[in-house]
Design a protein around this motif. Structure first.
Motif, mmCIF file in Angstrom:
data_model
loop_
_atom_site.group_PDB
_atom_site.id
_atom_site.type_symbol
_atom_site.label_atom_id
_atom_site.label_comp_id
_atom_site.label_asym_id
_atom_site.label_seq_id
_atom_site.Cartn_x
_atom_site.Cartn_y
_atom_site.Cartn_z
ATOM 1 N N LEU A 40 -13.988 17.346 9.069
ATOM 2 C CA LEU A 40 -13.960 18.251 10.224
ATOM 3 C C LEU A 40 -15.348 18.799 10.527
ATOM 4 C CD1 LEU A 40 -10.620 20.154 9.603
ATOM 5 C CD2 LEU A 40 -11.107 18.458 11.362
ATOM 6 N N LEU A 41 -16.111 19.134 9.497
ATOM 7 C CA LEU A 41 -17.475 19.629 9.705
ATOM 8 C C LEU A 41 -18.343 18.561 10.374
ATOM 9 C CD1 LEU A 41 -19.647 21.820 9.192
ATOM 10 C CD2 LEU A 41 -20.092 20.656 7.026
ATOM 11 N N ILE A 42 -18.264 17.326 9.904
ATOM 12 C CA ILE A 42 -19.032 16.242 10.502
ATOM 13 C C ILE A 42 -18.589 16.005 11.944
ATOM 14 C CG2 ILE A 42 -19.479 13.757 10.379
ATOM 15 C CD1 ILE A 42 -19.355 14.055 7.320
ATOM 16 N N GLY A 43 -17.282 16.086 12.204
ATOM 17 C CA GLY A 43 -16.776 15.910 13.567
ATOM 18 C C GLY A 43 -17.278 16.993 14.510
ATOM 19 N N VAL A 44 -17.304 18.243 14.051
ATOM 20 C CA VAL A 44 -17.803 19.339 14.890
ATOM 21 C C VAL A 44 -19.293 19.155 15.173
ATOM 22 C CG1 VAL A 44 -18.268 21.823 14.893
ATOM 23 C CG2 VAL A 44 -16.023 20.985 14.240
ATOM 24 N N ILE A 45 -20.055 18.752 14.160
ATOM 25 C CA ILE A 45 -21.496 18.523 14.361
ATOM 26 C C ILE A 45 -21.723 17.398 15.380
ATOM 27 C CG2 ILE A 45 -23.593 17.684 13.228
ATOM 28 C CD1 ILE A 45 -22.660 19.228 10.729
ATOM 29 N N LEU A 46 -20.946 16.312 15.279
ATOM 30 C CA LEU A 46 -21.089 15.213 16.237
ATOM 31 C C LEU A 46 -20.723 15.645 17.651
ATOM 32 C CD1 LEU A 46 -19.765 12.128 14.258
ATOM 33 C CD2 LEU A 46 -22.071 12.501 15.113
ATOM 34 N N VAL A 49 0.840 -1.186 0.000
ATOM 35 C CA VAL A 49 0.000 0.000 0.000
ATOM 36 C C VAL A 49 0.882 1.244 0.000
ATOM 37 C CG1 VAL A 49 -1.785 1.229 1.275
ATOM 38 C CG2 VAL A 49 -1.770 -1.254 1.236
ATOM 39 N N ASP A 50 0.559 2.176 -0.897
ATOM 40 C CA ASP A 50 1.272 3.442 -0.957
ATOM 41 C C ASP A 50 0.546 4.445 -0.058
ATOM 42 O OD1 ASP A 50 2.944 5.504 -1.620
ATOM 43 O OD2 ASP A 50 2.042 5.873 -3.590
ATOM 44 N N PHE A 51 1.081 4.644 1.151
ATOM 45 C CA PHE A 51 0.406 5.482 2.125
ATOM 46 C C PHE A 51 0.474 6.960 1.757
ATOM 47 C CE2 PHE A 51 1.111 1.681 4.709
ATOM 48 C CZ PHE A 51 -0.169 1.486 5.152
ATOM 49 N N ALA A 52 1.486 7.385 1.008
ATOM 50 C CA ALA A 52 1.562 8.777 0.589
ATOM 51 C C ALA A 52 0.394 9.122 -0.344
ATOM 52 C CB ALA A 52 2.900 9.042 -0.101
ATOM 53 N N GLU A 53 0.051 8.202 -1.217
ATOM 54 C CA GLU A 53 -1.072 8.422 -2.119
ATOM 55 C C GLU A 53 -2.392 8.449 -1.345
ATOM 56 O OE1 GLU A 53 -3.339 5.956 -5.625
ATOM 57 O OE2 GLU A 53 -1.158 5.777 -5.495
ATOM 58 N N LEU A 54 -2.517 7.577 -0.362
ATOM 59 C CA LEU A 54 -3.737 7.559 0.444
ATOM 60 C C LEU A 54 -3.900 8.851 1.243
ATOM 61 C CD1 LEU A 54 -3.793 3.907 1.810
ATOM 62 C CD2 LEU A 54 -5.272 4.911 0.081
ATOM 63 N N LYS A 55 -2.807 9.382 1.780
ATOM 64 C CA LYS A 55 -2.880 10.624 2.544
ATOM 65 C C LYS A 55 -3.242 11.796 1.640
ATOM 66 C CE LYS A 55 0.267 9.366 6.217
ATOM 67 N NZ LYS A 55 1.551 9.598 6.858
ATOM 68 N N ALA A 56 -2.716 11.805 0.431
ATOM 69 C CA ALA A 56 -3.048 12.885 -0.500
ATOM 70 C C ALA A 56 -4.522 12.816 -0.887
ATOM 71 C CB ALA A 56 -2.162 12.792 -1.739
ATOM 72 N N GLU A 57 -5.052 11.619 -1.050
ATOM 73 C CA GLU A 57 -6.465 11.442 -1.379
ATOM 74 C C GLU A 57 -7.348 11.858 -0.206
ATOM 75 O OE1 GLU A 57 -9.499 10.394 -4.011
ATOM 76 O OE2 GLU A 57 -7.355 10.387 -4.404
ATOM 77 N N MET A 58 -6.895 11.576 1.001
ATOM 78 C CA MET A 58 -7.674 11.908 2.182
ATOM 79 C C MET A 58 -7.715 13.415 2.430
ATOM 80 S SD MET A 58 -7.000 10.805 6.132
ATOM 81 C CE MET A 58 -5.647 11.939 6.289
ATOM 82 N N ALA A 59 -6.678 14.134 2.022
ATOM 83 C CA ALA A 59 -6.588 15.567 2.310
ATOM 84 C C ALA A 59 -7.721 16.357 1.666
ATOM 85 C CB ALA A 59 -5.235 16.096 1.851
ATOM 86 N N LYS A 60 -8.219 15.920 0.532
ATOM 87 C CA LYS A 60 -9.279 16.683 -0.118
ATOM 88 C C LYS A 60 -10.626 16.508 0.573
ATOM 89 C CE LYS A 60 -10.430 13.487 -3.863
ATOM 90 N NZ LYS A 60 -10.444 13.295 -5.291
ATOM 91 N N TYR A 61 -10.784 15.468 1.385
ATOM 92 C CA TYR A 61 -12.025 15.254 2.125
ATOM 93 C C TYR A 61 -11.946 15.766 3.568
ATOM 94 C CZ TYR A 61 -13.278 12.224 -1.740
ATOM 95 O OH TYR A 61 -13.554 11.740 -2.993
ATOM 96 N N MET A 62 -10.828 16.342 3.960
ATOM 97 C CA MET A 62 -10.630 16.767 5.336
ATOM 98 C C MET A 62 -11.619 17.847 5.796
ATOM 99 S SD MET A 62 -9.041 16.043 8.044
ATOM 100 C CE MET A 62 -7.693 15.055 7.515
ATOM 101 N N PRO A 63 -11.945 18.881 4.989
ATOM 102 C CA PRO A 63 -12.913 19.878 5.479
ATOM 103 C C PRO A 63 -14.282 19.269 5.791
ATOM 104 C CG PRO A 63 -11.735 20.743 3.585
ATOM 105 C CD PRO A 63 -11.353 19.305 3.718
#
Length: 117
Positions: free
Chosen positions: A95-101, A78-92
């Motif tokens: 965070l919004l869902i986490g604040v609501i919870l 597994v290429d974890f650098a690619e997974l982290k880059a993919e995850m970064a675009k869904y971070m906002p």
């Protein structure tokens, strides 16, 4: 007295290895720490009088399932650098869902009262 000391040692090992399993970036290392945590849990089961549960914990979870997970993780490259880059675009959104919870938990536990009796 010896059993109490062994219980505290196993509980400490279980807690530390679980925290290490959650915080490791390398998946193989995380699984090894999880296996250590399961073995410490088996010791705790044995000490509280459940030897059958301890044996099941070792044979089924630590012996079969975790080793299978370890082989799968080691076989997949597994290429974890690619997974982290993919995850970064869904971070906002995350965070919004986490604040609501957190706000919902605050509302739920803020109105919670303990009954007298």
């Amino acid at each position: 007295m010896l059993e109490l000391g062994l219980f505290y040692i196993a509980a400490t090992v279980s807690l530390i290895s679980t925290v290490l399993a959650v915080t490791r970036y390398n998946a193989a290392h995380a699984l090894i720490y999880l296996i250590i945590s399961l073995l410490a849990s088996a010791i705790i089961f044995y000490l509280v009088g459940a030897p059958f549960a301890a044996v099941l914990e070792i044979v089924i979870y630590a012996g079969a399932i975790m080793v299978l997970f370890l082989f799968v993780v080691m076989m997949l490259d597994v290429d974890f650098a690619e997974l982290k880059a993919e995850m970064a675009k869904y971070m906002p959104l995350a965070l919004l869902i986490g604040v609501i919870l957190l706000m919902q938990f605050g509302l739920a536990f803020g109105n919670w009262q303990v009954a007298e009796g």
